[in-house]
Design a protein around this motif. Structure first.
Motif, PDB file in Angstrom:
ATOM      1  N   CYS A 269       0.822  -1.210   0.000  1.00  0.00           N
ATOM      2  CA  CYS A 269       0.000   0.000   0.000  1.00  0.00           C
ATOM      3  C   CYS A 269       0.855   1.259   0.000  1.00  0.00           C
ATOM      4  N   ALA A 270       0.340   2.292  -0.631  1.00  0.00           N
ATOM      5  CA  ALA A 270       1.011   3.593  -0.617  1.00  0.00           C
ATOM      6  C   ALA A 270       0.688   4.310   0.695  1.00  0.00           C
ATOM      7  N   THR A 271       1.558   5.240   1.076  1.00  0.00           N
ATOM      8  CA  THR A 271       1.370   5.997   2.316  1.00  0.00           C
ATOM      9  C   THR A 271       0.514   7.227   2.040  1.00  0.00           C
ATOM     10  N   VAL A 272      -0.556   7.385   2.816  1.00  0.00           N
ATOM     11  CA  VAL A 272      -1.531   8.446   2.578  1.00  0.00           C
ATOM     12  C   VAL A 272      -1.495   9.477   3.703  1.00  0.00           C
ATOM     13  N   TYR A 273      -1.561  10.764   3.318  1.00  0.00           N
ATOM     14  CA  TYR A 273      -1.667  11.850   4.294  1.00  0.00           C
ATOM     15  C   TYR A 273      -3.118  12.344   4.335  1.00  0.00           C
ATOM     16  N   PRO A 274      -3.625  12.708   5.519  1.00  0.00           N
ATOM     17  CA  PRO A 274      -4.953  13.329   5.571  1.00  0.00           C
ATOM     18  C   PRO A 274      -4.954  14.613   4.741  1.00  0.00           C
ATOM     19  N   SER A 275      -6.032  14.836   4.001  1.00  0.00           N
ATOM     20  CA  SER A 275      -6.091  16.023   3.142  1.00  0.00           C
ATOM     21  C   SER A 275      -7.532  16.490   2.996  1.00  0.00           C
ATOM     22  N   THR A 276      -7.685  17.732   2.570  1.00  0.00           N
ATOM     23  CA  THR A 276      -8.999  18.305   2.330  1.00  0.00           C
ATOM     24  C   THR A 276      -8.844  19.530   1.440  1.00  0.00           C
ATOM     25  N   VAL A 277      -9.958  20.029   0.933  1.00  0.00           N
ATOM     26  CA  VAL A 277      -9.963  21.259   0.137  1.00  0.00           C
ATOM     27  C   VAL A 277     -10.775  22.306   0.879  1.00  0.00           C
ATOM     28  N   GLN A 278     -10.173  23.471   1.087  1.00  0.00           N
ATOM     29  CA  GLN A 278     -10.857  24.586   1.745  1.00  0.00           C
ATOM     30  C   GLN A 278     -10.338  25.888   1.168  1.00  0.00           C
ATOM     31  N   ASN A 279     -11.250  26.830   0.910  1.00  0.00           N
ATOM     32  CA  ASN A 279     -10.895  28.110   0.300  1.00  0.00           C
ATOM     33  C   ASN A 279     -10.203  27.938  -1.049  1.00  0.00           C
ATOM     34  N   GLY A 280     -10.541  26.858  -1.768  1.00  0.00           N
ATOM     35  CA  GLY A 280      -9.924  26.627  -3.065  1.00  0.00           C
ATOM     36  C   GLY A 280      -8.472  26.188  -2.976  1.00  0.00           C
ATOM     37  N   ILE A 281      -8.058  25.666  -1.819  1.00  0.00           N
ATOM     38  CA  ILE A 281      -6.678  25.241  -1.583  1.00  0.00           C
ATOM     39  C   ILE A 281      -6.682  23.807  -1.072  1.00  0.00           C
ATOM     40  N   VAL A 282      -5.748  22.997  -1.556  1.00  0.00           N
ATOM     41  CA  VAL A 282      -5.578  21.645  -1.025  1.00  0.00           C
ATOM     42  C   VAL A 282      -4.695  21.743   0.222  1.00  0.00           C
ATOM     43  N   TRP A 283      -5.219  21.275   1.343  1.00  0.00           N
ATOM     44  CA  TRP A 283      -4.488  21.253   2.614  1.00  0.00           C
ATOM     45  C   TRP A 283      -4.126  19.812   2.949  1.00  0.00           C
ATOM     46  N   PHE A 284      -3.027  19.640   3.669  1.00  0.00           N
ATOM     47  CA  PHE A 284      -2.701  18.288   4.126  1.00  0.00           C
ATOM     48  C   PHE A 284      -2.112  18.335   5.532  1.00  0.00           C
ATOM     49  N   TRP A 285      -2.263  17.220   6.229  1.00  0.00           N
ATOM     50  CA  TRP A 285      -1.749  17.042   7.595  1.00  0.00           C
ATOM     51  C   TRP A 285      -0.485  16.199   7.472  1.00  0.00           C
ATOM     52  N   PRO A 286       0.698  16.741   7.784  1.00  0.00           N
ATOM     53  CA  PRO A 286       1.965  16.060   7.486  1.00  0.00           C
ATOM     54  C   PRO A 286       2.337  14.939   8.451  1.00  0.00           C
ATOM     55  N   SER A 287       1.396  14.067   8.733  1.00  0.00           N
ATOM     56  CA  SER A 287       1.689  12.911   9.583  1.00  0.00           C
ATOM     57  C   SER A 287       0.841  11.743   9.108  1.00  0.00           C
ATOM     58  N   THR A 288       1.466  10.574   9.005  1.00  0.00           N
ATOM     59  CA  THR A 288       0.747   9.370   8.578  1.00  0.00           C
ATOM     60  C   THR A 288       0.410   8.478   9.765  1.00  0.00           C
ATOM     61  N   ASP A 289       0.572   9.007  10.971  1.00  0.00           N
ATOM     62  CA  ASP A 289       0.216   8.250  12.165  1.00  0.00           C
ATOM     63  C   ASP A 289      -1.275   7.904  12.098  1.00  0.00           C
ATOM     64  N   PRO A 290      -1.642   6.636  12.325  1.00  0.00           N
ATOM     65  CA  PRO A 290      -3.060   6.240  12.224  1.00  0.00           C
ATOM     66  C   PRO A 290      -3.992   7.050  13.113  1.00  0.00           C
ATOM     67  N   LYS A 291      -3.491   7.618  14.218  1.00  0.00           N
ATOM     68  CA  LYS A 291      -4.368   8.374  15.107  1.00  0.00           C
ATOM     69  C   LYS A 291      -4.872   9.664  14.456  1.00  0.00           C
ATOM     70  N   TYR A 292      -4.228  10.085  13.353  1.00  0.00           N
ATOM     71  CA  TYR A 292      -4.658  11.295  12.657  1.00  0.00           C
ATOM     72  C   TYR A 292      -5.502  10.983  11.422  1.00  0.00           C
ATOM     73  N   LYS A 293      -5.913   9.746  11.253  1.00  0.00           N
ATOM     74  CA  LYS A 293      -6.656   9.365  10.051  1.00  0.00           C
ATOM     75  C   LYS A 293      -7.930  10.187   9.902  1.00  0.00           C
ATOM     76  N   ASP A 294      -8.628  10.430  11.018  1.00  0.00           N
ATOM     77  CA  ASP A 294      -9.879  11.194  10.987  1.00  0.00           C
ATOM     78  C   ASP A 294      -9.698  12.573  11.620  1.00  0.00           C
ATOM     79  N   ILE A 295      -8.521  13.158  11.470  1.00  0.00           N
ATOM     80  CA  ILE A 295      -8.225  14.441  12.114  1.00  0.00           C
ATOM     81  C   ILE A 295      -9.154  15.548  11.616  1.00  0.00           C
TER      82      ILE A 295
END
Length: 260
Positions: A177-203
């Motif tokens: 499997c590839a390593t995934v970072y939490p991400s979202t789109v807000q204000n027309g910008i792609v944001w990401f959370w720079p940690s792949t720790d499973p505890k941040y999966k639903d951050i």
């Protein structure tokens, strides 16, 4: 920046304490009503602390100890926050885009099956080839440019061309499997959370990126762009807060009052 340190030779605390506990001088033969004022009372110091190679510098009061623990509690974790990655207007849904943010190599790509932008670690788990050099295949999967491994939006390996069809499902192994970072789109910008720790999966359900309402206000005009710069944010901020360099460093480029 180097810290300036001064080293002093200081007598042991016990020797200083002994001297401070004695009067500095006495007038034995002088009978005066002020005689008692010439004798210094016994020192009330209970502990001596100084900055010296041979003397302890640990906190000497509960206040200092409390302050120290408070500073540790308030320590900022750079990798436990949302960061803007790219304006959506600068991304191409037909191809992955590689970026380096917070010292991390990441790839942004459009998952057409879920209609979402995804942020992966820019390394294929097979031979560590950059996924940003790959492509989006006809099924909307991120395909590695090296051996053609294909990944879905959750990082799961969907297909390994070299694996026999009647063999074990090696593509489903966790190491594929590839390593995934939490991400979202807000204000027309792609944001990401720079940690792949499973505890941040639903951050995203607990903490959202900072919201800028003006960027979603159609009555306000603005422009978004991004640049790759070969230095850290602290150098950029220092430069932006230094307008005195504009008429010289940007001479003939930016409109600015001419130097006298």
């Amino acid at each position: 920046m180097e810290a300036l340190t001064t080293v002093m030779s200081i007598a042991p605390p016990s020797l200083i304490r002994n001297h401070l506990s004695k009067p500095i001088f006495r007038q034995k033969n002088l009978k005066s009503p002020f005689r008692s004022l010439t004798e210094f009372p016994r020192s009330k110091f209970t502990k001596f602390t100084a900055i010296s190679p041979s003397v302890s510098t640990e906190p000497t009061s509960p206040f200092e100890e409390k302050t120290g623990s408070h500073d540790q509690d308030e320590k900022f974790d750079w990798f436990s926050n949302w960061y803007p990655l790219m304006p959506v207007c600068d991304l191409d849904k037909r191809a992955p885009c590689g970026k380096k943010v917070m010292g991390l190599d990441v790839v942004v790509w459009w998952d057409k099956n879920e209609n979402e932008w995804r942020v992966f670690d820019d390394r294929c788990p097979h031979r560590l080839a950059p996924l940003s050099e790959g492509r989006i295949d006809q099924w909307g999967r991120l395909q590695c440019v090296y051996h053609g491994w294909c990944f879905g939006g959750s990082g799961d390996c969907k297909f390994i061309p070299q694996a026999p069809g009647d063999g074990p499902p090696v593509h489903s192994f966790p190491k594929a499997c590839a390593t995934v970072y939490p991400s979202t789109v807000q204000n027309g910008i792609v944001w990401f959370w720079p940690s792949t720790d499973p505890k941040y999966k639903d951050i995203l359900t607990k903490k959202k990126p900072p919201y800028i309402p003006e960027l979603d206000d159609p009555s306000i005009s603005f422009q978004m762009f991004n640049r790759d710069i070969p230095y850290g944010y602290e150098v950029l901020i220092e430069n932006l807060m230094d307008p005195s360099h504009i008429p010289y460093a940007h001479h003939g480029i930016l409109k600015a009052p001419q130097p006298r």
